[in-house]
Structure formats: structure tokens, C-alpha cells
Design an enzyme around this catalytic site. Structure first.
Site, PDB file in Angstrom:
ATOM      1  CG  ASP A 187      -0.128  -0.098   2.728  1.00 40.07           C
ATOM      2  OD1 ASP A 187       1.092  -0.010   2.435  1.00 40.07           O
ATOM      3  OD2 ASP A 187      -0.863   0.158   3.552  1.00 40.07           O
ATOM      4  CG  HIS A 232      19.027   4.999 -20.613  1.00 38.44           C
ATOM      5  ND1 HIS A 232      17.741   4.727 -21.647  1.00 38.44           N
ATOM      6  CD2 HIS A 232      19.433   6.166 -21.116  1.00 38.44           C
ATOM      7  CE1 HIS A 232      17.436   6.002 -22.357  1.00 38.44           C
ATOM      8  NE2 HIS A 232      18.558   6.710 -22.027  1.00 38.44           N
ATOM      9  CG  ASP A 247      22.876  11.776 -17.727  1.00 35.07           C
ATOM     10  OD1 ASP A 247      22.267  12.806 -17.165  1.00 35.07           O
ATOM     11  OD2 ASP A 247      22.670  11.442 -18.857  1.00 35.07           O
ATOM     12  CG  ASP A 287      19.525  15.979 -18.683  1.00 31.59           C
ATOM     13  OD1 ASP A 287      20.529  15.164 -18.211  1.00 31.59           O
ATOM     14  OD2 ASP A 287      19.032  15.737 -19.843  1.00 31.59           O
ATOM     15  CG  HIS A 299      23.227   9.540 -27.329  1.00 30.04           C
ATOM     16  ND1 HIS A 299      23.519  10.917 -27.434  1.00 30.04           N
ATOM     17  CD2 HIS A 299      24.414   9.287 -26.612  1.00 30.04           C
ATOM     18  CE1 HIS A 299      24.579  11.367 -26.697  1.00 30.04           C
ATOM     19  NE2 HIS A 299      25.139  10.146 -26.074  1.00 30.04           N
ATOM     20  CG  HIS A 310      16.469  16.124 -24.336  1.00 23.94           C
ATOM     21  ND1 HIS A 310      16.207  16.657 -22.823  1.00 23.94           N
ATOM     22  CD2 HIS A 310      17.505  15.201 -23.765  1.00 23.94           C
ATOM     23  CE1 HIS A 310      16.866  16.218 -22.203  1.00 23.94           C
ATOM     24  NE2 HIS A 310      18.001  15.384 -22.733  1.00 23.94           N
ATOM     25  CG  HIS A 359      13.957  13.204 -22.571  1.00 28.13           C
ATOM     26  ND1 HIS A 359      13.950  11.797 -22.726  1.00 28.13           N
ATOM     27  CD2 HIS A 359      15.101  13.373 -21.991  1.00 28.13           C
ATOM     28  CE1 HIS A 359      15.095  11.295 -22.508  1.00 28.13           C
ATOM     29  NE2 HIS A 359      15.845  12.602 -22.160  1.00 28.13           N
ATOM     30  CD  GLU A 381      21.698  14.508 -23.626  1.00 28.52           C
ATOM     31  OE1 GLU A 381      22.019  13.467 -23.106  1.00 28.52           O
ATOM     32  OE2 GLU A 381      20.587  14.919 -23.389  1.00 28.52           O
ATOM     33  CE1 TYR A 415      28.242   7.530 -23.702  1.00 29.63           C
ATOM     34  CE2 TYR A 415      27.676   7.898 -26.207  1.00 29.63           C
ATOM     35  CZ  TYR A 415      27.750   8.445 -24.701  1.00 29.63           C
ATOM     36  OH  TYR A 415      27.147   9.639 -24.287  1.00 29.63           O
ATOM     37  NE  ARG A 428      24.938  11.283 -21.485  1.00 23.36           N
ATOM     38  CZ  ARG A 428      25.029   9.916 -21.122  1.00 23.36           C
ATOM     39  NH1 ARG A 428      25.482   9.203 -22.048  1.00 23.36           N
ATOM     40  NH2 ARG A 428      24.362   9.661 -19.940  1.00 23.36           N
ATOM     41  CD  GLU A 484      22.110  15.927 -20.533  1.00 25.47           C
ATOM     42  OE1 GLU A 484      22.667  14.992 -19.842  1.00 25.47           O
ATOM     43  OE2 GLU A 484      21.301  15.901 -21.130  1.00 25.47           O
TER      44      GLU A 484
HETATM   45  N1  GLY Z   1      19.302  12.037 -18.753  1.00 25.23           N
HETATM   46  C1  GLY Z   1      18.505  11.837 -19.598  1.00 25.23           C
HETATM   47  C2  GLY Z   1      19.090  12.496 -21.007  1.00 25.23           C
HETATM   48  O1  GLY Z   1      20.350  12.875 -20.822  1.00 25.23           O
HETATM   49  O2  GLY Z   1      18.509  12.481 -21.944  1.00 25.23           O
HETATM   50 MN    MN Z   2      21.209  13.407 -19.018  1.00 25.24          MN
HETATM   51 MN    MN Z   3      19.806  15.042 -21.563  1.00 21.54          MN
END
Ligand code: GLY
Ligand code: MN
Ligand code: MN
Length: 430
Positions: free
Chosen positions: A34, A235, A252, A263, A342, A346, A353, A376, A380, A397, A399
Site C-alpha cells: 500500500d 541508461h 548523468d 540534466d 544518440h 532535447h 525530455h 550532450e 562510447y 558524455r 551535457e
Molecule cells: N538524462 C537523460 C538524458 O540525458 O537525456
Molecule cells: Mn542527461
Molecule cells: Mn539529456
């Protein structure tokens, strides 16, 4: 305080004309037994109301030009357990024209629908509400016999709100900048705390500690704390491995502050010093990021940053002998996707996002002042016989979050270093 929410509702009402719109907030969700997940209202609903209780529905009556809230009643017994509820007094507190108990929704909506020729809701997003609204429409049609018309035109409400959310207003920009600042400080704290031998989750704890201490009770998304080869899992969220001397750490992570997301990604050496190979790959990613950020300009096409970054990344892949050929040839063939798979970024806002059509009706749209985007790029490099072994398992990465301004852009997450010298200097102090 609620004036900007009222203003947004008025702008939406102006677009609705004579139509009526229905927008429920998100349901509460059971985690197990619950126990619930921490409650988070629907982003579109929060954007228009600022009202963060569950079991609430916003109705915009285009004919009357009114905003109505349906919400939970006050309930002294429940409030002893679960805390304060506004009840219909929310009308005054949040500037709605009228507010009613949520239990009156089923009875009040059909006759209201019967007054309107067009209906907007979040069409096809939530099957529960699609069915409920179909039921209200049926009842409204029955009432049409007594001299009223039920709606005969239907539209997607979210498409209208998405366009509004795409351009951030002054209040949103201030909150986003604060989310960016807290997130950046958390990354600094993580860099300062990092030592070989620690566990990834111990670094995650540093991030969460800083978020919560600063009033950001939740991360905007699951934090990625990825040491060594784990950085090549885009991810990765297990965050349960040991951090090795000589490896990089990719973080990240961003907080949600007053509903708005940060982000940020940084990649740095666990022991505070980049190796030669790490440095070589890092400089490529950083140069790509800076090139992409420079391309964020009002009037520039939305795909300009992606193109700018890709050329730098591909040139770097050729220089590092990850790939052979020419820049144009590699872009044409798509071979770069082995190492960069990728997008460049965004929109960011209430959702990490965030909403907003990038190619409405086909052609790319252009950046406008008030848009907010992440930038970003990454590389890799999974173990692969075709690639020099020194680069194996390096994942990088970088970002940042970028606001488009009238005359350029503002990177508002740069309180955490990203130049190699600055990262090493920061880590050396600790
Ligand atoms: N942390 C999600 C992205 O970078 O899109
Ligand atoms: Mn990110
Ligand atoms: Mn991002």
C-alpha cells in the site's frame, strides 16, 4: 504568485475560442503493497494550474471564458493522516473562476459539454480518460435533445499546450536556472567526494544529498553513476559497482526543482588525473559540445547543433583511428553510430525530455528566444578488435542545459567544470 498560471490559462482559453477543454492531473501510483511512489502531478496540468494535489481536473469553458477546478474535498480525518488539502477553496488560492468537489465532476461535465460545439482533451494519451470522456459525450448527446448540441469537433489539447510550454516564460526560466544551479553544485560535490574504491551508489548519495538539502526532493530522472565500462551502457542505473583507480566516472544526474528539471552529465577520472587515452577522447567530445553549443542561436535551425557536433566527433574518430575514411564518407555511411548512437539533445522544462514539436508539419523549426535545450554529445568505445585497445571501455558524455536568448544563448549549468585542467584542479584540492 499564481498570476502567471492564470495568464497561461487565459492564453489557452483565447486559443480554444468557443470550445471546452478537460485536463486531469496524474493519478497516484502504488509502488508495492500500500506504499505509493512520491506523488508528481501531470506536467501539463501543473503548467496551467500550479496545483499539486492528486485527483484534480481542470476544465476550461471557452464559451464562458472560465477556468474551473475539480479537486478533492477537504476531509478533516484524512488530513490528520495525509496533511492539508485545499478543497474548493483552491479557487481563491489559485485564481480559478470556480472550484468544485471532484465527486461532482460526473454530474457537472455532461451538461457543460452540451453547451459547446468543440471539445479538446489529451486524445489517446490515457485510455482511462478516453473512455470516461466518451461516456460524458454520450450523456451530453442525450441532453442535446432538449435544445443543446453536444460537441461535434474534437482536438488534441496537449498539442496546444506543448506549443506554449516550448517557449519558457520569465518565471520558468528562473526556476530552470535554479534547477541547473543545484544540479551543477551536486556534480561539483560528487567530483570532490570521488576516490578509488568507493561504490557508485556512494557518489549517487552525494548527488541526492545536495538535491534534497536544497529543496529539490526528487531527481528529475534516475541518476546514472557509471564507472569505467558501465559508461558505455547509455541508461546504466544499477549504480552498484566499485570505482577503480584509472577508470573514468560518467555521471548523468539532475534535480527536479519546483517541478522543473536539470540534466547535466560530466565525465571525470576516478583518481583525479586523466590518462593520455582518456584525455584524447575527452577533448574530442568537449570540442563537439562547444561547437554544438555555439550553434544554439535564435533563428538557427534546430538541427544545427547536431550537425556541428557530428562533424567534430567524426573528425576525432578518424584522428584517433577508431574509424577510417573521410568525414563526409563516415557521416554518409552512418559508421560513426558504433561510437555515437544518440541524439545531440532535447528540450528541457517540466519534463526532462520536454515537449515541443521539432519538425511541425515536416521542415525543422528554428531556435527562438525562450527555448531551453540540452547539448550532450558523447563517445562510447566498447571493446572491439578494430579499435586500439587503449580506448576500450572509455565512455564519455558532456551535457549542459542551454537557454536561447534574444541575441544568442546562455549555458546555465556551467557552475561545474568541464575543461580537463579545471576538473583536475578541483579534484586535486580534495
Ligand atoms: N538524462 C537523460 C538524458 O540525458 O537525456
Ligand atoms: Mn542527461
Ligand atoms: Mn539529456
Amino acid at each position: 504568485m499564481h498570476v502567471s498560471f492564470q495568464h497561461r490559462r487565459q492564453r489557452l482559453l483565447a486559443q480554444l475560442g468557443d470550445a471546452i477543454a478537460i485536463l486531469p492531473t496524474a493519478p497516484e501510483v502504488i509502488r508495492n503493497g500500500d506504499a505509493h511512489y512520491p506523488y508528481r502531478g501531470d506536467s501539463h496540468f501543473l503548467y496551467l494550474t500550479g496545483f499539486s494535489e492528486p485527483e484534480a481536473v481542470l476544465v476550461l469553458d471557452g464559451k464562458a471564458g472560465k477556468a474551473l477546478l475539480f479537486c478533492r474535498d477537504k476531509n478533516p480525518d484524512s488530513e490528520i493522516w495525509d496533511g492539508f488539502r485545499y478543497g474548493p477553496a483552491a479557487a481563491e488560492a489559485f485564481g480559478f473562476d470556480e472550484a468544485y468537489s471532484i465527486v461532482e465532476l460526473d454530474q457537472r461535465l455532461p451538461p457543460l459539454l452540451a453547451e459547446h460545439a468543440a471539445l479538446y482533451w489529451a486524445v489517446g494519451r490515457d485510455t482511462g480518460w478516453d473512455a470516461r470522456i466518451a461516456g460524458y459525450l454520450q450523456q451530453a448527446r442525450q441532453q442535446a435533445r432538449v435544445g443543446k448540441d453536444a460537441p461535434q469537433q474534437y482536438g488534441d489539447l496537449l498539442a496546444l499546450i506543448d506549443e506554449m510550454r516550448l517557449l519558457k516564460d520569465e518565471r520558468e526560466i528562473a526556476v530552470l536556472q535554479q534547477a541547473g544551479r543545484i544540479s551543477a553544485e551536486a556534480h561539483v560535490r560528487a567530483m570532490q567526494a570521488c576516490r578509488p574504491g568507493m561504490m557508485e551508489y556512494q557518489i549517487e548519495a552525494e548527488l541526492l544529498h545536495h538535491f534534497v538539502r536544497n529543496g529539490a526532493r526528487q531527481p528529475a530522472y534516475e541518476s546514472i553513476v557509471a564507472g569505467g565500462a558501465n559508461a558505455c551502457t547509455l541508461h546504466y542505473a544499477a549504480n552498484n559497482a566499485r570505482l577503480n583507480d584509472g577508470d573514468l566516472l560518467l555521471i548523468d544526474a539532475g534535480c527536479e526543482f519546483n517541478g522543473y528539471a536539470g540534466d547535466i552529465t560530466r565525465t571525470f577520472p576516478v583518481n583525479g588525473r586523466f590518462s593520455g587515452a582518456q584525455r584524447d577522447v575527452y577533448e574530442v567530445v568537449l570540442a563537439a559540445q562547444l561547437a554544438a553549443i555555439a550553434a544554439v542561436q535564435p533563428g538557427a535551425r534546430l538541427d544545427a547543433p547536431a550537425d556541428a557536433a557530428l562533424r567534430v566527433l567524426v573528425q576525432g574518430m578518424l584522428d584517433l583511428k577508431l574509424l577510417a575514411g573521410s568525414v563526409d564518407g563516415v557521416i554518409e555511411s552512418g559508421d560513426y553510430r558504433r561510437f555515437y548512437m544518440h541524439g545531440i539533445g532535447h528540450f528541457i522544462g517540466l519534463d526532462v525530455h520536454d515537449v515541443g514539436a521539432r519538425r511541425p508539419g515536416g521542415p525543422w523549426r528554428s531556435f527562438e528566444s525562450g527555448m531551453c535545450t540540452t547539448i550532450e554529445p558523447g563517445l562510447y568505445i566498447r571493446p572491439d578488435d578494430r579499435v586500439p585497445a587503449v580506448f576500450h571501455n572509455i565512455g564519455i558524455r558532456i551535457e549542459d542545459n542551454v537557454l536561447v536568448t534574444d541575441d544568442g544563448h546562455q549555458v546555465y549549468t556551467d557552475d561545474v567544470p568541464k575543461r580537463i585542467d579545471d576538473i583536475e584542479a578541483l579534484m586535486k584540492q580534495h
